[in-house]
Design a protein around this motif. Structure first.
Motif, PDB file in Angstrom:
ATOM      1  N   ASP A  54       1.113  -1.397  -4.842  1.00 57.29           N
ATOM      2  CA  ASP A  54      -0.189  -0.747  -4.703  1.00 57.29           C
ATOM      3  C   ASP A  54      -1.063  -1.157  -5.873  1.00 57.29           C
ATOM      4  OD1 ASP A  54      -2.308   1.169  -3.953  1.00 57.29           O
ATOM      5  OD2 ASP A  54      -0.713   2.052  -2.744  1.00 57.29           O
ATOM      6  N   GLY A  69      -0.374   5.062  -0.443  1.00 55.47           N
ATOM      7  CA  GLY A  69      -1.169   5.789   0.540  1.00 55.47           C
ATOM      8  C   GLY A  69      -0.412   6.988   1.088  1.00 55.47           C
ATOM      9  N   VAL A  94       1.637   5.883   4.352  1.00 58.42           N
ATOM     10  CA  VAL A  94       2.676   4.883   4.072  1.00 58.42           C
ATOM     11  C   VAL A  94       3.759   5.477   3.178  1.00 58.42           C
ATOM     12  CG1 VAL A  94       3.142   2.614   3.057  1.00 58.42           C
ATOM     13  CG2 VAL A  94       1.057   2.971   4.389  1.00 58.42           C
ATOM     14  N   GLY A 120       0.830  -1.208   0.000  1.00 59.99           N
ATOM     15  CA  GLY A 120       0.000   0.000   0.000  1.00 59.99           C
ATOM     16  C   GLY A 120       0.859   1.250   0.000  1.00 59.99           C
ATOM     17  N   SER A 125       2.529  -3.144  11.056  1.00 62.95           N
ATOM     18  CA  SER A 125       1.556  -2.239  10.445  1.00 62.95           C
ATOM     19  C   SER A 125       2.196  -0.858  10.342  1.00 62.95           C
ATOM     20  CB  SER A 125       0.287  -2.165  11.286  1.00 62.95           C
ATOM     21  OG  SER A 125       0.546  -1.511  12.516  1.00 62.95           O
ATOM     22  N   HIS A 126       1.619  -0.017   9.492  1.00 61.09           N
ATOM     23  CA  HIS A 126       2.141   1.347   9.372  1.00 61.09           C
ATOM     24  C   HIS A 126       2.128   2.073  10.711  1.00 61.09           C
ATOM     25  CE1 HIS A 126       1.233   5.720   8.659  1.00 61.09           C
ATOM     26  NE2 HIS A 126       2.421   5.608   8.102  1.00 61.09           N
ATOM     27  N   TYR A 150       2.897  -2.700   6.300  1.00 66.31           N
ATOM     28  CA  TYR A 150       1.663  -2.714   5.538  1.00 66.31           C
ATOM     29  C   TYR A 150       0.688  -1.652   6.043  1.00 66.31           C
ATOM     30  CZ  TYR A 150       0.298  -5.587   9.572  1.00 66.31           C
ATOM     31  OH  TYR A 150       0.081  -6.047  10.849  1.00 66.31           O
ATOM     32  N   SER A 151      -0.091  -1.135   5.125  1.00 67.69           N
ATOM     33  CA  SER A 151      -1.147  -0.195   5.468  1.00 67.69           C
ATOM     34  C   SER A 151      -2.135  -0.858   6.426  1.00 67.69           C
ATOM     35  CB  SER A 151      -1.871   0.244   4.187  1.00 67.69           C
ATOM     36  OG  SER A 151      -3.121   0.816   4.478  1.00 67.69           O
TER      37      SER A 151
END
Length: 372
Positions: free
Chosen positions: A199, A178, A181, A175, A258-259, A235-236
């Motif tokens: 993405d 984003g 991110v 992702g 996670s982000h 990851y987003s």
């Protein structure tokens, strides 16, 4: 002869790539995370350089070429046509020969051109852009004086810069396009990490990251996007556990975050100023950042919820002080991952009730955040 012995052409050429060779002449330097580095610093004219280019192109690997230097009044037309045909990217060192070559690229091929100011910068950028199976070749096609003592000094600088890559880490972002991110990926690029990312759709953000050296993969998420040598996957928050890239990382024992978790780790490395609230976060974050920059505080900013023209149309800025500024979102209780030294709280409202259900829950979570 190799084919008669049952050795494929591809395997034979791959082996040739790793032959040491003469110093500075098609010299194998290293294989780092599947990327082969070749030193051909003595290729100081375009005809010799073109022959080398054709030789390595037969290996069916993607080539990234570091070229340029001082012009000896030579004709670069054929060499540039070779670069357009065989190289996926060309990184130019400073010099009038570089300027001359860049002008010969067709409009369609100019996206391959990257510009740097030093050999270490060229090597780092080439490594960030490369993926497993690629070859990076120092192929100047020009003289070395002004920037280097001679062609051997140029080759030594290339070899030294490659040796420094041995400790370089590699991170993959799921992702990457984003807004949040992408800011974190810019931070990792600024720290010398090799960055890859995926993405679903291309955007000006993914294009900008690619120009900075990130390897971006557009389209459906696939396990193959987790390239060999990956040390960390971020990851987003929208990416589910059954995502094929997350699953591949788990199966291979690669650390995942996670982000919000990754950004939270970053907040512990700085004196962090976090801007939170239901409304006005992006505006307040931008104002705080620009005021501190104007005051000479020189903060790192990662991230603002929008792009700023003052940050080269991005939402990240690398500073040189102990301060970090970021926009801390309350969605999904994300801001509980952060450890700010200072909190600017704009307001609290009945927002993100998909997460909180009631306004009382919103207020309790903000209170918990402030107490941290």
């Amino acid at each position: 002869a190799a084919e008669l012995l049952g050795v494929s052409r591809k395997s034979f050429l791959k082996t040739l790539l790793k032959l040491k060779g003469l110093e500075g002449r098609r010299e194998f330097v290293a294989d780092i995370k599947g990327v082969t580095f070749i030193n051909d610093t003595t290729a100081t004219n375009p005809n010799t350089a073109l022959n080398t280019l054709r030789f390595f192109a037969r290996g069916k690997t993607d080539l990234i070429v570091i070229a340029g230097g001082v012009d000896k009044k030579l004709d670069f037309e054929d060499f540039v046509r070779g670069l357009e045909r065989f190289a996926k990217a060309v990184i130019f060192l400073p010099g009038d020969a570089s300027e001359k070559m860049k002008k010969l690229f067709s409009t369609q091929s100019r996206s391959k051109i990257k510009e740097v100011y030093s050999m270490p910068e060229a090597v780092r950028l080439s490594f960030q852009m490369a993926q497993g199976g690629d070859s990076v070749i120092l192929l100047p096609a020009a003289a070395s004086f002004n920037l280097f003592q001679n062609e051997f000094d140029r080759g030594d600088k290339f070899v030294s810069a490659v040796r420094e890559l041995d400790g370089v880490k590699q991170v993959h972002f799921i992702g990457i396009g984003g807004i949040g991110v992408s800011a974190l990926s810019r931070y990792y690029l600024s720290q010398g990490w090799r960055v890859t990312g995926s993405d679903l759709v291309a955007s000006d953000i993914t294009d900008s990251l690619a120009n900075l050296g990130a390897k971006t993969m557009i389209g459906p998420h696939r396990k193959e996007h987790i390239l060999p040598g990956t040390d960390l996957v971020i990851y987003s928050a929208a990416i589910q556990p059954n995502n094929p890239e997350r699953k591949q990382a788990r199966d291979r024992g690669i650390k995942t975050q996670s982000h919000p978790q990754a950004l939270g780790r970053l907040t512990r490395q700085y004196e962090t100023i976090a801007i939170s609230g239901a409304h006005g976060k992006s505006t307040t974050t931008a104002l705080a950042a620009l005021l501190l920059i104007r005051a000479g505080v020189d903060p790192t900013v990662c991230h603002v919820g929008t792009k700023l023209k003052e940050f080269d149309d991005s939402n990240f800025r690398l500073g040189n002080s102990k301060y970090l500024i970021l926009e801390a979102d309350e969605w999904n209780r994300t801001f509980l991952n952060y450890r700010p030294k200072i909190i600017i709280l704009t307001n609290i409202d009945r927002e993100h009730l998909d997460t909180y259900k009631t306004f009382d829950s919103v207020k309790r979570t903000f209170a918990q955040y402030v107490r941290k």
